[in-house]
Design a protein around this motif. Structure first.
Motif, short mmCIF file in Angstrom:
data_model
loop_
_atom_site.label_atom_id
_atom_site.label_comp_id
_atom_site.label_asym_id
_atom_site.label_seq_id
_atom_site.Cartn_x
_atom_site.Cartn_y
_atom_site.Cartn_z
N UNK A 52 -3.34 -9.07 5.24
CA UNK A 52 -4.63 -8.64 4.68
C UNK A 52 -5.09 -7.34 5.33
N UNK A 53 -4.91 -7.24 6.62
CA UNK A 53 -5.27 -6.00 7.33
C UNK A 53 -4.45 -4.83 6.82
N UNK A 54 -3.15 -5.01 6.70
CA UNK A 54 -2.27 -3.95 6.21
C UNK A 54 -2.68 -3.52 4.80
N UNK A 55 -3.04 -4.49 3.98
CA UNK A 55 -3.46 -4.19 2.61
C UNK A 55 -4.77 -3.40 2.62
N UNK A 56 -5.69 -3.79 3.48
CA UNK A 56 -6.97 -3.07 3.58
C UNK A 56 -6.75 -1.64 4.06
N UNK A 57 -5.81 -1.46 4.99
CA UNK A 57 -5.48 -0.11 5.46
C UNK A 57 -4.90 0.71 4.31
N UNK A 58 -4.07 0.09 3.48
CA UNK A 58 -3.49 0.78 2.32
C UNK A 58 -4.57 1.25 1.36
N UNK A 59 -5.53 0.38 1.08
CA UNK A 59 -6.63 0.75 0.17
C UNK A 59 -7.43 1.91 0.77
N UNK A 60 -7.71 1.82 2.06
CA UNK A 60 -8.42 2.91 2.75
C UNK A 60 -7.64 4.22 2.64
N UNK A 61 -6.35 4.15 2.90
CA UNK A 61 -5.51 5.35 2.86
C UNK A 61 -5.48 5.98 1.48
N UNK A 116 -5.63 -1.48 -6.93
CA UNK A 116 -5.40 -0.95 -8.28
C UNK A 116 -6.27 0.27 -8.57
N UNK A 117 -7.60 0.19 -8.44
CA UNK A 117 -8.38 1.40 -8.70
C UNK A 117 -8.09 2.51 -7.68
N UNK A 118 -7.76 2.14 -6.44
CA UNK A 118 -7.42 3.17 -5.45
C UNK A 118 -6.15 3.90 -5.86
N UNK A 119 -5.15 3.16 -6.34
CA UNK A 119 -3.90 3.78 -6.81
C UNK A 119 -4.14 4.64 -8.04
#
Length: 189
Positions: A52-61, A116-119
Motif C-alpha cells: 500500500x505504501x509503495x502504491x501511494x508513493x507511485x500515485x504521488x510520483x 488511474x487518474x494519476x496515470x
C-alpha cells in the motif's frame, strides 16, 4: 490512536524521500519507521502495509512528474514544448529515482484506484507536449508510446550509469530530442 503529526500523506512523503535515497527496491516498513522515529506497527495506522505504501508513493510520483512537465511546457508548443517537457522528465528521473521506479512498478488495483487518474494525467502531459505537432489522430498513440519509451529508456539508462562512452550525455539527449522533433514534424497533418 495515530501519532500526532503522522498522516497517510506524511507517511507517503517520507517513504518517497526514503526511496529516492536508498532505492525503491530497498524500501521496508522498518526503515521508514526508523526514519520517522516510530515503531513499525505505528505505520499500519496510516498505510495497510508495504504494498500500500509503495502504491501511494507511485500515485504521488505520477502527480509530481505530471506537474513538472506541465510547469515546464506551459505556454509552449511544438519543439519548445517537446524540449522543455523532455528535460523536465529527465530531471525528475534523476532527482527522484525511487519515486520514478515506484511509478513504473505500480499496477492498477481497480476502477477506483487513484493511480488511474494519476496515470491519465501523465499521458495527458505527454500528449500536451505533442499537441503542437498536429499529428494525424491515428499517429498519436504511436507518438505517445515512442516519447514515453525514449524518455523512460534514456532516464533509466542514465541512472544506471550505462552511458560510459566518452561523449557528453547532455549532447546525446539533445541529439535524441532533435531527432524526435524532426520525425514528428515529418508526420504533421
Amino acid at each position: 490512536m495515530p501519532r500526532s503529526g503522522l498522516t497517510r500523506a506524511s507517511v507517503t512523503e517520507a517513504g518517497a524521500a526514503l526511496v529516492d535515497e536508498i532505492g525503491f527496491d530497498q524500501l521496508s516498513m522498518g526503515l521508514l519507521a526508523e526514519r520517522l522515529g516510530v515503531k513499525t506497527p505505528s505505520l499500519y495506522k496510516h498505510v495497510a502495509g508495504q504494498a500500500d505504501l509503495a502504491h501511494a508513493i507511485a500515485v504521488l510520483a505520477m502527480g509530481e512528474v505530471t506537474d513538472a512537465i506541465r510547469d515546464a511546457t506551459q505556454g509552449r508548443a511544438g519543439r519548445d514544448a517537446l524540449v522543455a517537457g523532455a528535460h523536465a522528465m529527465r530531471t525528475f528521473v534523476r532527482e527522484h529515482p525511487g519515486r520514478y521506479a515506484a511509478g513504473n512498478a505500480a499496477q492498477l488495483l481497480g476502477p477506483d484506484d487513484p493511480l488511474l487518474p494519476a496515470s491519465e494525467r501523465v499521458m495527458a502531459s505527454w500528449a500536451a507536449m505533442l499537441h503542437g505537432y498536429q499529428l494525424p489522430p491515428e499517429q498519436e498513440i504511436h507518438a505517445l508510446r515512442m516519447l514515453r519509451s525514449m524518455l523512460h529508456g534514456f532516464g533509466t539508462l542514465e541512472l544506471a550509469g550505462s552511458f560510459q562512452v566518452d561523449a557528453p550525455v547532455d549532447d546525446s539527449f539533445t541529439w535524441i530530442v532533435d531527432f524526435v522533433d524532426h520525425g514528428l514534424r515529418a508526420l504533421q497533418a
